[in-house]
Scaffold this motif. Structure first.
Motif, PDB file in Angstrom:
ATOM      1  N   ALA A  94       0.863  -1.185   0.000  1.00 45.75           N
ATOM      2  CA  ALA A  94       0.000   0.000   0.000  1.00 45.75           C
ATOM      3  C   ALA A  94       0.898   1.234   0.000  1.00 45.75           C
ATOM      4  CB  ALA A  94      -0.906   0.001   1.220  1.00 45.75           C
ATOM      5  N   PHE A  95       0.796   2.050  -1.033  1.00 40.47           N
ATOM      6  CA  PHE A  95       1.679   3.202  -1.192  1.00 40.47           C
ATOM      7  C   PHE A  95       1.624   4.082   0.052  1.00 40.47           C
ATOM      8  CE2 PHE A  95       2.694   7.496  -2.600  1.00 40.47           C
ATOM      9  CZ  PHE A  95       3.861   7.284  -3.322  1.00 40.47           C
ATOM     10  N   GLY A  96       2.807   4.505   0.540  1.00 42.12           N
ATOM     11  CA  GLY A  96       2.858   5.281   1.772  1.00 42.12           C
ATOM     12  C   GLY A  96       2.551   4.377   2.947  1.00 42.12           C
ATOM     13  N   GLN A  97       1.662   4.801   3.804  1.00 38.72           N
ATOM     14  CA  GLN A  97       1.311   3.998   4.970  1.00 38.72           C
ATOM     15  C   GLN A  97      -0.011   3.255   4.796  1.00 38.72           C
ATOM     16  OE1 GLN A  97       3.415   3.411   7.606  1.00 38.72           O
ATOM     17  NE2 GLN A  97       4.770   4.445   6.147  1.00 38.72           N
ATOM     18  N   GLY A  98      -0.745   3.549   3.736  1.00 39.29           N
ATOM     19  CA  GLY A  98      -1.982   2.819   3.488  1.00 39.29           C
ATOM     20  C   GLY A  98      -3.077   3.139   4.480  1.00 39.29           C
ATOM     21  N   THR A 128      -7.443  -7.166   3.905  1.00 40.54           N
ATOM     22  CA  THR A 128      -7.389  -5.901   4.631  1.00 40.54           C
ATOM     23  C   THR A 128      -5.953  -5.512   4.933  1.00 40.54           C
ATOM     24  OG1 THR A 128      -9.483  -6.485   5.687  1.00 40.54           O
ATOM     25  CG2 THR A 128      -8.249  -4.658   6.651  1.00 40.54           C
ATOM     26  N   GLY A 129      -5.585  -4.276   4.593  1.00 37.76           N
ATOM     27  CA  GLY A 129      -4.259  -3.779   4.920  1.00 37.76           C
ATOM     28  C   GLY A 129      -4.111  -3.591   6.420  1.00 37.76           C
ATOM     29  N   VAL A 130      -3.068  -4.167   6.975  1.00 38.15           N
ATOM     30  CA  VAL A 130      -2.875  -4.093   8.423  1.00 38.15           C
ATOM     31  C   VAL A 130      -2.596  -2.654   8.855  1.00 38.15           C
ATOM     32  CG1 VAL A 130      -1.344  -4.791  10.316  1.00 38.15           C
ATOM     33  CG2 VAL A 130      -2.158  -6.493   8.652  1.00 38.15           C
ATOM     34  N   ALA A 131      -1.849  -1.909   8.052  1.00 40.80           N
ATOM     35  CA  ALA A 131      -1.449  -0.564   8.470  1.00 40.80           C
ATOM     36  C   ALA A 131      -2.630   0.378   8.619  1.00 40.80           C
ATOM     37  CB  ALA A 131      -0.451   0.017   7.466  1.00 40.80           C
ATOM     38  N   GLY A 132      -3.574   0.323   7.687  1.00 40.16           N
ATOM     39  CA  GLY A 132      -4.655   1.305   7.696  1.00 40.16           C
ATOM     40  C   GLY A 132      -6.026   0.729   7.917  1.00 40.16           C
ATOM     41  N   GLN A 192      -6.088   0.149 -11.704  1.00 41.13           N
ATOM     42  CA  GLN A 192      -5.224  -0.046 -10.541  1.00 41.13           C
ATOM     43  C   GLN A 192      -6.073  -0.249  -9.292  1.00 41.13           C
ATOM     44  OE1 GLN A 192      -2.341   3.058  -9.821  1.00 41.13           O
ATOM     45  NE2 GLN A 192      -1.160   1.810  -8.374  1.00 41.13           N
ATOM     46  N   LEU A 193      -5.711  -1.255  -8.500  1.00 43.50           N
ATOM     47  CA  LEU A 193      -6.410  -1.521  -7.244  1.00 43.50           C
ATOM     48  C   LEU A 193      -6.007  -0.492  -6.199  1.00 43.50           C
ATOM     49  CD1 LEU A 193      -6.032  -5.416  -7.175  1.00 43.50           C
ATOM     50  CD2 LEU A 193      -7.819  -4.035  -8.245  1.00 43.50           C
ATOM     51  N   ASN A 194      -6.893  -0.303  -5.208  1.00 40.28           N
ATOM     52  CA  ASN A 194      -6.572   0.621  -4.135  1.00 40.28           C
ATOM     53  C   ASN A 194      -7.120   0.099  -2.812  1.00 40.28           C
ATOM     54  OD1 ASN A 194      -9.322   1.213  -4.070  1.00 40.28           O
ATOM     55  ND2 ASN A 194      -9.107   3.295  -4.895  1.00 40.28           N
ATOM     56  N   LEU A 195      -7.017   0.917  -1.791  1.00 37.25           N
ATOM     57  CA  LEU A 195      -7.582   0.599  -0.474  1.00 37.25           C
ATOM     58  C   LEU A 195      -8.796   1.484  -0.236  1.00 37.25           C
ATOM     59  CD1 LEU A 195      -4.447   0.290   1.852  1.00 37.25           C
ATOM     60  CD2 LEU A 195      -5.831  -1.552   0.907  1.00 37.25           C
TER      61      LEU A 195
END
Length: 815
Positions: free
Chosen positions: A691-695, A728-732, A748-751
């Motif tokens: 995830a780009f940056g911190q997500g 699920t992204g753990v960071a965000g 492009q996929l995203n969060l």
């Protein structure tokens, strides 16, 4: 740590933004269009203009089993799909339907059944093209029907397509069409295999002698060679009514420029782009929009026919997303009406075959290709007119000013448009405000990346039927393989070579069984090195299961049971699968094949001879990397192999000989849920899903990046039911998401925050022992690295199933 390069990239981006702002404030503007911005194009739609007669826009069912699964769709979804394809004022509103004359041989993504497997034995109900043509005619009685052969039964001409046998076979096929109350308007020769002048002359004479009004389409190959031959051969010139060429605007291209030859134009015949497309149902829409217009502007082609009609085939086949509608899940009823439907509709819903092109009201905006094109049509008797304008390559707004002359209606024209300017799910066939005239002129502003139709016609619209959501085909699954009637295929079974149709059971069994009907190697179109008969069925997500069926050999040879079928090589030039092969002598082998038909023997031996005309049970069990093969009650072998982790089932024979099958069953094995926290590593690049940056924000883009140890490279999988997971992204604490529910490959996929939508549900399926595919429930597209790039930061996108390593992800537990 990677914080410094990330920070550096953000600083560069900010500097570029500031620089662009400074240039703008200084009055310096970078060129938005290499051709130069165009303010206005004047168009006079003149009913007195010269122009060729328009023959229509259509699509092809065939050249492979691309329509096969549509037949098995449940109602009302099947009728909805057919409406979107054929119903006037609803969707694609096709004006030509071209079908394959079945030949029992693979013709790209499957084989279509012949009406005459053996000489003199005719079944006019074989196959599904009769049904499809009947459905098309029921919705649009004015639709024109065309037919073409890709291959033919092996008995014809002792293997020679250009024979009297083939002429007679086509006459028999036309007789079957008449039994189905279908008049075939056009018929051709041998798809992309050149031409034989004497054969075409014979075909034309035979049609006339038998009283058929069917017109002959000549060539159906790449290029216009037949036109050159016609210029020197008056008999051939008289025999060919329409000259058809394939991919006249380029194969798998943007279709920005189209071509013909002086000889083709000099014949004075109608010229057709008789096969085009072969592109994704969404990303192929802009090329289609160009080609429908530019085919006439550049090459004077009067028909555009897309290959194929519909993507109703399994996802492990090469052209699995090509068509106007995607319909590859008959068990769930899910389908998608794709952008190519609306690229077609912008012409078909506003014209009809028999209208006239208006040459003086057709051209390129501002005289430059990059600005877009426009083509005008007039109805017979000048009762109506339409102008179709595409701005696929434009980068600035433009305007057109339209005037009407030559006896055409001067009523305030209506405006409809479709927006292809982004990869998001966008509006299609939207009616805008009617144009208001000023001093007899109508002015319209054109946005880039769109198709507009300015028209005096009425009755248009976009269908409103909605698809159910996708779902995996649940196990256990059983089918007696008796079909619905003699001569029909079994449900969900897609034939790749040969003909698998129901017939009275042999060997003392009552009722109907599935039979391999083709007794000779057909006249082939594809060049696969292993053209043996086989058929496939089921869900690519099936992993651990037991498949079993009863089989009977009618003559010496072997039968096959296949499992974990995955990617098929293009034009059937291979198949990732395991095969249990058993001969009448008792010789057996357990094999693994790949997409080049390279075969590896995992085990072999000899069992009690099954003989012929007796039933025996074959079974394969897959549990993890363990594969067990059985014949009747005896275990033949247990082996370990990690090459393929999931896939469909199949059945077949090792040659063109009679065999029967019955009582198919697929029962689930043991599957361990994947719930947990993982790193996902791309099998091609070795980089992690990131995830780009911190997500931590909605809309965070997903890329690949080397391992950093950061929480933005950790992902939690949670079961959502029916075999699907949220990721699920753990960071965000945000979910992997297909933005805006867009169904376009390359998105492009995203969060995004959890919304429980199908665009946040993923089918995670083992491809090998340590590698998984990740498929969106929204559209069946897979998580992929854009362009199979190995560059850090490359976007992670959704793409059609390809079998490429860039679509395979290793799950490593974390913590």
């Amino acid at each position: 740590m990677r914080s410094t390069p990330r920070s550096g990239r953000r600083q560069i981006s900010a500097l570029l933004t500031i620089l662009a702002l400074c240039l703008t404030l200084a009055g310096v503007h970078p060129p938005a269009n290499a051709a130069g911005p165009v303010r206005t194009t004047d168009i006079t739609v003149d009913g007195a203009s010269p122009g060729r007669v328009f023959d229509g826009v259509g699509a092809i069912s065939g050249g492979g089993g691309n329509t096969r699964l549509l037949l098995d769709y449940p109602e009302p979804q099947r009728a909805q799909i057919l409406d979107y394809l054929f119903k006037p004022g609803y969707g694609a509103a096709l004006q030509i339907l071209k079908v394959e004359v079945g030949g029992d041989t693979n013709s790209t993504d499957g084989a279509e059944s012949s009406i005459e497997h053996t000489r003199g034995s005719v079944n006019c109900d074989n196959g599904y093209e009769w049904w499809l043509m009947e459905q098309a005619k029921a919705r649009n009685p004015g639709i024109r029907l065309a037919a073409l052969s890709w291959g033919a039964p092996g008995w014809i001409g002792n293997g020679n397509f250009w024979s009297q046998d083939m002429i007679d076979y086509l006459m028999t096929w036309l007789g079957c069409a008449a039994q189905h109350h279908l008049a075939i308007d056009y018929i051709g020769g041998w798809n992309e295999r050149g031409f034989n002048a004497a054969w075409y002359e014979n075909l034309h004479a035979t049609l006339a002698a038998k009283g058929y009004a069917t017109k002959v389409v000549g060539g159906d190959s790449f290029g216009w060679d037949i036109a050159t031959a016609m210029r020197a051969d008056s008999a051939l010139n008289d025999a060919v009514d329409i000259i058809g060429a394939h991919y006249t605007c380029g194969y798998l291209s943007a279709m920005a420029t189209c071509s013909t030859t002086p000889d083709a134009l000099a014949t004075g015949k109608q010229l057709w782009a008789s096969e085009n497309g072969s592109q994704d149902a969404n990303t192929g829409a802009p090329p289609m929009a160009r080609a429908i217009n530019r085919g006439y502007l550049d090459a004077r082609t009067t028909a555009y026919i897309n290959w194929p009609l519909v993507a109703s085939l399994y996802q492990n086949q090469s052209f699995n997303t090509m068509g106007l509608v995607t319909a590859n899940q008959p068990w769930s009823g899910a389908y998608s009406v794709d952008r190519s439907t609306w690229a077609t509709a912008q012409t078909t819903q506003f014209t009809a075959p028999g209208w006239q092109y208006l040459d003086t009201a057709s051209g390129y905006l501002g005289g430059k290709r990059d600005n877009g094109s426009y083509v005008s049509y007039a109805a017979p008797g000048k009762s109506a007119w339409s102008t179709v304008i595409e701005t696929m390559d434009a980068t600035v707004d433009q305007t057109v000013t339209l005037k009407v002359a030559g006896g055409l209606p001067a009523d305030a024209p209506h405006v409809w448009s479709t927006d292809f300017s982004t990869n998001s799910a966008t509006s299609h066939l939207v009616r805008g405000a009617d144009l208001v005239g000023t001093s007899g002129a109508y002015r319209l502003t054109l946005k880039p990346g769109r198709i507009y139709t300015v028209t005096t016609t009425t009755g248009q619209g976009a269908g409103t039927a909605v698809s159910p959501q996708r779902a995996a085909l649940a196990l256990p699954y059983t089918d007696p393989l008796a079909g619905t009637a003699t001569g029909q295929e079994a449900r969900y079974l897609a034939t790749m070579n040969g003909a698998f149709e129901t017939a009275p059971c042999a060997g003392g069994r009552t009722g109907r069984c599935l039979r391999q009907q083709t007794p000779l190697t057909p006249i082939r179109w594809t060049d696969e090195i292993a053209p043996q008969p086989y058929a496939m069925l089921g869900d690519l997500s099936w992993s651990n299961y037991t498949v079993g069926l009863d089989a009977l050999l009618e003559q010496q040879g072997s039968t096959e049971l296949l499992g974990r079928l995955g990617t098929q090589g293009r034009n059937n030039n291979g198949l990732n699968a395991y095969h249990l092969r058993v001969s009448d002598t008792g010789a057996w082998s357990l094999l693994r094949t790949d997409t080049a038909w390279a075969s590896t023997t995992l085990a072999s031996g000899t069992a009690t001879a099954p003989g012929i005309n007796s039933w025996h049970h074959l079974a394969l069990t897959f549990q993890g990397t363990t594969i067990t093969a059985k014949l009747d009650t005896a275990t033949l072998a247990t082996v370990t192999d990690s090459s393929y982790g999931a896939g469909q089932i199949g059945l077949g024979t090792t040659g063109y000989h009679g065999a029967q099958f019955a009582n198919l069953s697929i029962t689930p094995g043991t599957t361990t849920p994947l719930d947990g926290t993982y790193k996902l590593t791309n099998a091609h690049s070795g980089q992690l899903l990131d995830a780009f940056g911190q997500g931590t924000a909605d809309g965070t883009p997903i890329i690949q990046w080397p391992a950093t140890g950061g929480a933005n490279q950790l992902w939690h999988l949670t079961s959502t039911g029916e075999g699907y997971y949220s990721i699920t992204g753990v960071a965000g604490d945000r979910n992997l998401d297909v933005p805006n529910r867009g169904v376009v490959p390359g998105t492009q996929l995203n969060l995004w925050s959890a919304n429980h939508g199908v665009n946040q549900q993923w089918l995670v399926t083992p491809a090998t022992a340590d590698c998984y595919t990740v498929e969106s429930r929204l559209d069946g597209l897979r998580m992929d690295v854009n362009g199979a790039s190995a560059t850090p930061g490359a976007p992670v996108v959704q793409g059609p199933a390809s079998g490429n390593p860039s679509q395979c992800w290793r799950l490593t537990t974390a913590g």
